[in-house]
Design a protein around this motif. Structure first.
Motif, PDB file in Angstrom:
ATOM      1  N   ASN A  62      14.830 -46.651   9.875  1.00  0.00           N
ATOM      2  CA  ASN A  62      15.174 -45.695  10.932  1.00  0.00           C
ATOM      3  C   ASN A  62      13.924 -45.181  11.650  1.00  0.00           C
ATOM      4  O   ASN A  62      13.966 -44.923  12.859  1.00  0.00           O
ATOM      5  N   ARG A  63      12.840 -45.019  10.913  1.00  0.00           N
ATOM      6  CA  ARG A  63      11.612 -44.517  11.542  1.00  0.00           C
ATOM      7  C   ARG A  63      10.848 -45.621  12.261  1.00  0.00           C
ATOM      8  O   ARG A  63      10.151 -45.360  13.234  1.00  0.00           O
ATOM      9  N   LEU A  64      10.982 -46.865  11.790  1.00  0.00           N
ATOM     10  CA  LEU A  64      10.359 -47.976  12.504  1.00  0.00           C
ATOM     11  C   LEU A  64      11.124 -48.315  13.778  1.00  0.00           C
ATOM     12  O   LEU A  64      10.532 -48.747  14.767  1.00  0.00           O
ATOM     13  N   CYS A  65      12.439 -48.116  13.757  1.00  0.00           N
ATOM     14  CA  CYS A  65      13.286 -48.404  14.922  1.00  0.00           C
ATOM     15  C   CYS A  65      14.101 -47.160  15.268  1.00  0.00           C
ATOM     16  O   CYS A  65      15.333 -47.130  15.066  1.00  0.00           O
ATOM     17  N   PRO A  66      13.447 -46.125  15.767  1.00  0.00           N
ATOM     18  CA  PRO A  66      14.175 -44.876  16.033  1.00  0.00           C
ATOM     19  C   PRO A  66      15.137 -45.018  17.214  1.00  0.00           C
ATOM     20  O   PRO A  66      14.913 -45.834  18.124  1.00  0.00           O
ATOM     21  N   ALA A  67      16.168 -44.241  17.188  1.00  0.00           N
ATOM     22  CA  ALA A  67      17.133 -44.241  18.290  1.00  0.00           C
ATOM     23  C   ALA A  67      16.571 -43.436  19.453  1.00  0.00           C
ATOM     24  O   ALA A  67      15.892 -42.428  19.258  1.00  0.00           O
ATOM     25  N   ARG A  99      18.949 -48.094  19.472  1.00  0.00           N
ATOM     26  CA  ARG A  99      17.745 -48.552  18.794  1.00  0.00           C
ATOM     27  C   ARG A  99      17.243 -49.842  19.466  1.00  0.00           C
ATOM     28  O   ARG A  99      18.025 -50.623  20.012  1.00  0.00           O
ATOM     29  N   ARG A 100      15.960 -50.076  19.380  1.00  0.00           N
ATOM     30  CA  ARG A 100      15.413 -51.340  19.880  1.00  0.00           C
ATOM     31  C   ARG A 100      14.195 -51.719  19.043  1.00  0.00           C
ATOM     32  O   ARG A 100      13.547 -50.866  18.437  1.00  0.00           O
ATOM     33  N   PHE A 101      13.894 -53.007  19.039  1.00  0.00           N
ATOM     34  CA  PHE A 101      12.696 -53.491  18.381  1.00  0.00           C
ATOM     35  C   PHE A 101      11.516 -53.433  19.354  1.00  0.00           C
ATOM     36  O   PHE A 101      11.654 -53.811  20.524  1.00  0.00           O
ATOM     37  N   ALA A 102      10.370 -52.959  18.892  1.00  0.00           N
ATOM     38  CA  ALA A 102       9.146 -53.101  19.679  1.00  0.00           C
ATOM     39  C   ALA A 102       8.853 -54.596  19.830  1.00  0.00           C
ATOM     40  O   ALA A 102       9.245 -55.417  18.991  1.00  0.00           O
ATOM     41  N   THR A 103       8.165 -54.951  20.890  1.00  0.00           N
ATOM     42  CA  THR A 103       7.899 -56.371  21.164  1.00  0.00           C
ATOM     43  C   THR A 103       7.248 -57.071  19.984  1.00  0.00           C
ATOM     44  O   THR A 103       7.622 -58.195  19.612  1.00  0.00           O
ATOM     45  N   VAL A 104       6.277 -56.411  19.360  1.00  0.00           N
ATOM     46  CA  VAL A 104       5.554 -57.038  18.250  1.00  0.00           C
ATOM     47  C   VAL A 104       6.461 -57.294  17.054  1.00  0.00           C
ATOM     48  O   VAL A 104       6.217 -58.206  16.255  1.00  0.00           O
ATOM     49  N   MET A 105       7.544 -56.521  16.929  1.00  0.00           N
ATOM     50  CA  MET A 105       8.436 -56.669  15.783  1.00  0.00           C
ATOM     51  C   MET A 105       9.188 -58.001  15.797  1.00  0.00           C
ATOM     52  O   MET A 105       9.601 -58.502  14.746  1.00  0.00           O
ATOM     53  N   HIS A 106       9.349 -58.578  16.977  1.00  0.00           N
ATOM     54  CA  HIS A 106      10.054 -59.859  17.059  1.00  0.00           C
ATOM     55  C   HIS A 106       9.287 -60.954  16.325  1.00  0.00           C
ATOM     56  O   HIS A 106       9.876 -61.941  15.875  1.00  0.00           O
ATOM     57  N   ARG A 107       7.970 -60.783  16.209  1.00  0.00           N
ATOM     58  CA  ARG A 107       7.174 -61.773  15.477  1.00  0.00           C
ATOM     59  C   ARG A 107       7.507 -61.736  13.989  1.00  0.00           C
ATOM     60  O   ARG A 107       7.591 -62.772  13.346  1.00  0.00           O
ATOM     61  N   THR A 164      18.508 -59.655  17.871  1.00  0.00           N
ATOM     62  CA  THR A 164      17.644 -58.841  18.727  1.00  0.00           C
ATOM     63  C   THR A 164      18.069 -57.379  18.779  1.00  0.00           C
ATOM     64  O   THR A 164      17.359 -56.555  19.353  1.00  0.00           O
ATOM     65  N   ASP A 165      19.214 -57.057  18.183  1.00  0.00           N
ATOM     66  CA  ASP A 165      19.719 -55.681  18.155  1.00  0.00           C
ATOM     67  C   ASP A 165      19.539 -55.132  16.734  1.00  0.00           C
ATOM     68  O   ASP A 165      20.121 -55.678  15.784  1.00  0.00           O
ATOM     69  N   PRO A 166      18.750 -54.078  16.555  1.00  0.00           N
ATOM     70  CA  PRO A 166      18.538 -53.527  15.209  1.00  0.00           C
ATOM     71  C   PRO A 166      19.836 -53.172  14.490  1.00  0.00           C
ATOM     72  O   PRO A 166      19.919 -53.286  13.260  1.00  0.00           O
ATOM     73  N   GLU A 167      20.842 -52.768  15.253  1.00  0.00           N
ATOM     74  CA  GLU A 167      22.099 -52.356  14.628  1.00  0.00           C
ATOM     75  C   GLU A 167      22.814 -53.531  13.956  1.00  0.00           C
ATOM     76  O   GLU A 167      23.669 -53.334  13.094  1.00  0.00           O
TER      77      GLU A 167
END
Length: 637
Positions: free
Chosen positions: A177-182, A188-196, A206-209
């Motif tokens: 929840n803290r890495l992908c806050p609403a 919620r969304r992933f930061a670009t770097v998180m896709h790696r 691609t959707d944290p939920e």
């Protein structure tokens, strides 16, 4: 014209004044004039004051179709602790090529570390009448590249410790929840770097939920094994008391202490990444894949897993541009990157060489320097740097001195900070001849790459004609295409005209049949053993248990196809600095093997290698001060 017909362009004095006095006696021209002369357009460089400029990589794109110039690498014999004038020779050669022979030339050298500058060795801007100026600016902050590396390296170190802290104090759900806050809309969304990291885990969502609880846990919890962490903090100062420290002793860290330490900045993997990256995108990928350790299951943990790869790139975005400076005789210099050669690969950047070769054109010359002896810096230039750049040298210049050869012939120890024994200041041809085995070994090693070798004998005031003749004869017998006595320290480029002509001659034939020493697809041990036997003349290699374990781990992780960067003393072909000359038949001990995956090499530790130098009893800083009346720096060497 004969070399003796060339009169120095500089007002040379005898005896030769101090380096800083010479450097401050010559007024540099505006760096925009140097940029224009070398072929840069106004939009292809940014001024940093009047004597430095950052060169944009776009110049390489503009000149992509232009032919490359001749590519010359300057290496050296096994040095004394005082150094043998390799940087001075590099600069003197370029001054001779440009200012006297009127060739288009560009010098590519490393940025000096402030550790040696304030420690025992001094700066690295050359010496005498063969220097990069302003030498004070080159030897100190320059354009801030090393400071950027320090900041980036320590940001990653902070990210490692704080991630372990938060994982220990939060549940899986809290972490996620803290890495992908609403956001304010509850999305919620992933930061670009998180896709790696998601791609690494095989998660295409691609959707944290949409992540399952197991996927959320795998994504959020890196589960770093503290014992596996190889990433250390850095500072560009020789500080032996930071070699081993304990972090996390503050009350807010809740008992999360960990033993670690500091290295000197120029040994950071980020420095090696800067030197080997070919453009900004390549640097971003290399920074992101740097491995800091592994998780509890033995899987590698990278900077991108920690989410910091993009931020590191932001800190380094200006550092990837080389810095344009000038020599005392107004020939252009690109100063860029500065990895140590004994604990890293010891060469300036790929991009500066690539830019230089396009700027000088087919009839011009780029001269670059490989750190320490040729068994270290030149070997890594050939097998690591040339693989990364796709370039191949046209000539090797091997720097030798009578002083070093006397040491290799059995002379008394040479100790920095103490007077030289009289054997080094009086004629002793037999001692010189006995030490020429070291020179011969280096010449023969260099020829294994299929490249012609020119020996530059850097003449000191106490050298005699008979001693110099013995060195020249030994070099030619070993297979050098030429061996030239040089006086560039006392005469500037005029003292290296014969060397410049020998280099032009060596580069005048067909492109050499360059070859690597080993195939990167060989096993880790096979590559190590080829270097040990072919370059060092060891009879075999002994692997300590730690090294065996790391070799097995890196092979399992798929890092076994990387080239090898030996971390070895610069004072001997062997692992033992006391073994001078050309030792052979020894067993080379490999204490450990570590990975610089982002930079793109594995580095075996040969014997005990320090990655944080210490200060001597009387460091150089005793002599360095500011003249408050003139504002000039004094005492810098």
């Amino acid at each position: 014209m004969a070399a003796s017909d060339f009169k120095p362009l500089l007002p040379v004095k005898q005896p030769v004044p101090s380096d800083i006095d010479i450097a401050q006696s010559v007024q540099p021209v505006h760096i925009a004039n140097i940029a224009e002369a070398v072929g840069l357009l106004p939009e292809e460089f940014d001024l940093y004051g009047t004597h430095k400029a950052k060169v944009k990589l776009s110049v390489r794109d503009r000149l992509a179709g232009a032919p490359d110039g001749k590519y010359v690498v300057v290496a050296g014999i096994t040095p004394t602790p005082l150094g043998e004038g390799k940087s001075t020779t590099t600069i003197g050669l370029c001054q001779a090529l440009g200012a006297y022979l009127k060739k288009k030339v560009l010098t590519c050298v490393r940025q000096p570390s402030q550790g040696p500058t304030f420690g025992i060795k001094g700066g690295a801007a050359g010496g005498g009448y063969s220097q990069v100026i302003p030498m004070e600016e080159m030897n100190l902050h320059l354009t801030g590249d090393i400071h950027a590396i320090t900041a980036a390296n320590n940001l990653l170190a902070a990210a490692i410790d704080v991630r372990m802290f938060h994982e220990r104090t939060q549940t899986d759900e809290q972490l996620f929840n803290r890495l992908c806050p609403a956001d304010k809309q509850g999305k919620r969304r992933f930061a670009t770097v998180m896709h790696r990291r998601l791609a690494k885990l095989g998660i295409s969502k691609t959707d944290p939920e949409e992540l399952t609880p197991e996927e959320r846990r795998d994504f959020a919890r890196l589960d770093i094994d503290p014992a596996s962490i190889t990433w250390r903090r850095v500072i560009d100062t020789n500080d032996r008391f930071l070699r081993a420290i304990t972090v996390g002793q503050g009350t807010e860290e809740k008992g999360q202490t960990r033993a670690t330490g500091f290295d000197i900045t120029v040994s950071s993997e980020i420095m090696a990444v800067l030197a080997l990256a070919t453009d900004l995108a390549d640097m971003r990928e290399r920074l992101g894949r740097m491995v800091i350790g592994n998780d509890s299951k033995g899987r590698p943990v990278t900077a991108d897993d920690l989410g910091v790869g993009g931020a590191l790139t932001v800190l380094m975005k200006d550092a990837i541009e080389p810095t344009l400076m000038q020599t005392l005789e107004q020939t252009p210099v690109l100063v860029h990157a500065g990895p140590f050669a004994n604990i890293a690969h010891g060469n300036s950047s790929v991009v500066s060489d690539q830019i230089g070769l396009k700027l000088v054109g087919a009839n011009g010359f780029v001269v670059t320097e490989a750190g320490f002896g040729a068994d270290i810096g030149m070997e890594k230039f050939m097998n690591i740097k040339c693989r990364a750049s796709g370039l191949a040298p046209d000539c090797v210049v091997l720097v030798a001195t009578v002083r070093a050869l006397k040491m290799h012939g059995g002379g008394p120890p040479v100790v920095a900070g103490t007077p030289l024994h009289h054997d080094y200041t009086t004629e002793n041809v037999a001692l010189v001849s006995a030490g020429c085995c070291n020179l011969a070994r280096h010449v023969q090693n260099a020829r294994k790459y299929g490249v012609p070798v020119v020996v530059a004998v850097n003449r000191f005031a106490s050298d005699t004609d008979a001693e110099l003749a013995a060195v020249r004869e030994a070099a030619l017998e070993a297979g050098a295409s030429a061996a030239v006595i040089c006086a560039h320290h006392g005469l500037g480029g005029a003292g290296a005209v014969d060397l410049a002509r020998a280099v032009v001659d060596a580069c005048s034939g067909p492109k050499p049949d360059f070859r690597f020493l080993y195939d990167v697809n060989l096993s880790i041990k096979e590559k190590i053993e080829i270097i040990a036997k072919e370059m060092y003349h060891a009879s075999g290699v002994e692997y300590k248990p730690e090294a065996e374990a790391q070799i097995e781990k890196y092979t399992r992780m798929g890092f076994d196809k990387l080239p090898i960067c030996m971390a070895k003393t610069q004072y001997s072909f062997s692992h033992d600095a006391a073994l001078k000359g050309a030792p052979s038949g020894f067993i080379l001990p490999i204490r450990d093997v570590r990975a610089s995956v982002g930079a793109g090499f594995l580095y075996p530790l040969v014997g005990n290698m320090m990655t944080m130098p210490g200060l001597p009893t009387r460091p150089c800083f005793y002599d360095i001060d500011l003249d408050l009346a003139t504002g000039k720096i004094v005492g810098l060497s």
